[in-house]
Design an enzyme around this catalytic site. Structure first.
Site, PDB file in Angstrom:
ATOM      1  N   GLY A  31       0.831  -1.197   0.000  1.00  0.00           N
ATOM      2  CA  GLY A  31       0.000   0.000   0.000  1.00  0.00           C
ATOM      3  C   GLY A  31       0.864   1.245   0.000  1.00  0.00           C
ATOM      4  N   GLN A  64       3.165  10.031   1.022  1.00  0.00           N
ATOM      5  CA  GLN A  64       4.445   9.327   1.177  1.00  0.00           C
ATOM      6  C   GLN A  64       5.427   9.637   0.049  1.00  0.00           C
ATOM      7  OE1 GLN A  64       2.397   5.341   2.042  1.00  0.00           O
ATOM      8  NE2 GLN A  64       4.294   5.179   3.207  1.00  0.00           N
ATOM      9  N   CYS A 118       5.568  -0.046   7.333  1.00  0.00           N
ATOM     10  CA  CYS A 118       5.279   1.129   6.515  1.00  0.00           C
ATOM     11  C   CYS A 118       6.522   1.463   5.707  1.00  0.00           C
ATOM     12  CB  CYS A 118       4.906   2.300   7.425  1.00  0.00           C
ATOM     13  SG  CYS A 118       4.505   3.806   6.534  1.00  0.00           S
ATOM     14  N   LEU A 119       6.314   1.760   4.411  1.00  0.00           N
ATOM     15  CA  LEU A 119       7.458   2.081   3.556  1.00  0.00           C
ATOM     16  C   LEU A 119       8.160   3.357   4.020  1.00  0.00           C
ATOM     17  CD1 LEU A 119       5.988   1.205   0.039  1.00  0.00           C
ATOM     18  CD2 LEU A 119       7.580  -0.140   1.427  1.00  0.00           C
ATOM     19  N   HIS A 178      -4.757   1.875   7.388  1.00  0.00           N
ATOM     20  CA  HIS A 178      -3.373   2.362   7.477  1.00  0.00           C
ATOM     21  C   HIS A 178      -3.139   3.470   6.441  1.00  0.00           C
ATOM     22  CE1 HIS A 178       1.148   1.434   7.810  1.00  0.00           C
ATOM     23  NE2 HIS A 178       1.054   2.263   6.775  1.00  0.00           N
ATOM     24  N   GLU A 179      -3.577   3.218   5.200  1.00  0.00           N
ATOM     25  CA  GLU A 179      -3.316   4.203   4.131  1.00  0.00           C
ATOM     26  C   GLU A 179      -4.170   5.452   4.303  1.00  0.00           C
ATOM     27  OE1 GLU A 179      -0.711   3.736   2.552  1.00  0.00           O
ATOM     28  OE2 GLU A 179      -0.470   1.605   2.969  1.00  0.00           O
ATOM     29  N   HIS A 224      -2.684   7.861   6.604  1.00  0.00           N
ATOM     30  CA  HIS A 224      -1.622   8.693   6.003  1.00  0.00           C
ATOM     31  C   HIS A 224      -2.187  10.005   5.463  1.00  0.00           C
ATOM     32  CE1 HIS A 224       2.172   6.517   6.058  1.00  0.00           C
ATOM     33  NE2 HIS A 224       1.613   5.401   5.618  1.00  0.00           N
TER      34      HIS A 224
END
Ligand SMILES: [Zn+2]
Length: 172
Positions: A46, A51, A95-96, A137-138, A141
């Site tokens: 994701g 990000q 998380c990236l 989660h996304e 963000h």
């Protein structure tokens, strides 16, 4: 398509609230394609626009779990959680933007998400399991919220401290 650099904690852009998208046009479709390429390359399941430094309400994900790992890209424009279950579930999240750190997070087990798809049509997705966790989660963000915000203060501060130190070392 083009791969974009991913912002890493403690980049302040990750803490800002993203703006709604007014029109799902070619620019947004290109942005979604770039995000998918960036996500697959990382690799991740994701990615949210903030990000990669774009403060717009767009997320992409792919939680395809079939044996052949057939790509199943999903694009959500202006996603909004319109219902959540009382029942909770726990997943180990990563998380990236917070590389090499994972932790269990408890969230509602099922959510209903309303958004626009990549063609601008309304889509309602009833999600459970990994998809439900990933969507929450996304969407977090887009509101400047990271998964470490769901951990204890002590644990969160430890992670932020470590990444702040690393960023300083990297910049030196
Ligand atoms: Zn993330």
């Amino acid at each position: 398509m083009a791969k974009r650099p991913i912002l890493i904690l403690p980049d302040p852009v990750l803490r800002r609230v993203a703006e709604p998208i007014n029109a799902v046009d070619a620019r947004i479709r290109t942005l979604a394609e770039d995000m998918l390429e960036t996500m697959y390359d990382a690799p991740g399941i994701g990615l949210a626009a903030p990000q990669i430094g774009v403060l717009e309400r767009l997320i992409v994900l792919d939680v395809a779990t079939d044996e052949e790992k057939t790509p199943a890209p999903m694009v959500f424009v202006n996603p909004e959680i319109i219902a959540r279950s009382d029942e909770m579930s726990v997943y180990e999240e990563g998380c990236l933007s917070i590389p090499e750190f994972t932790s269990d997070v408890e969230r509602p087990a099922r959510v209903t998400v309303r958004s626009l798809d990549k063609d601008g049509a309304e889509q309602i997705v009833e999600a459970e399991g990994l998809l439900a966790t990933c969507l929450q989660h996304e969407i977090d963000h887009l509101n400047g919220v990271l998964f470490i915000d769901h951990l204890s203060r002590l644990k969160r501060e430890r992670v932020v401290k470590k990444f702040t130190k690393q960023a300083k070392l990297g910049a030196a």
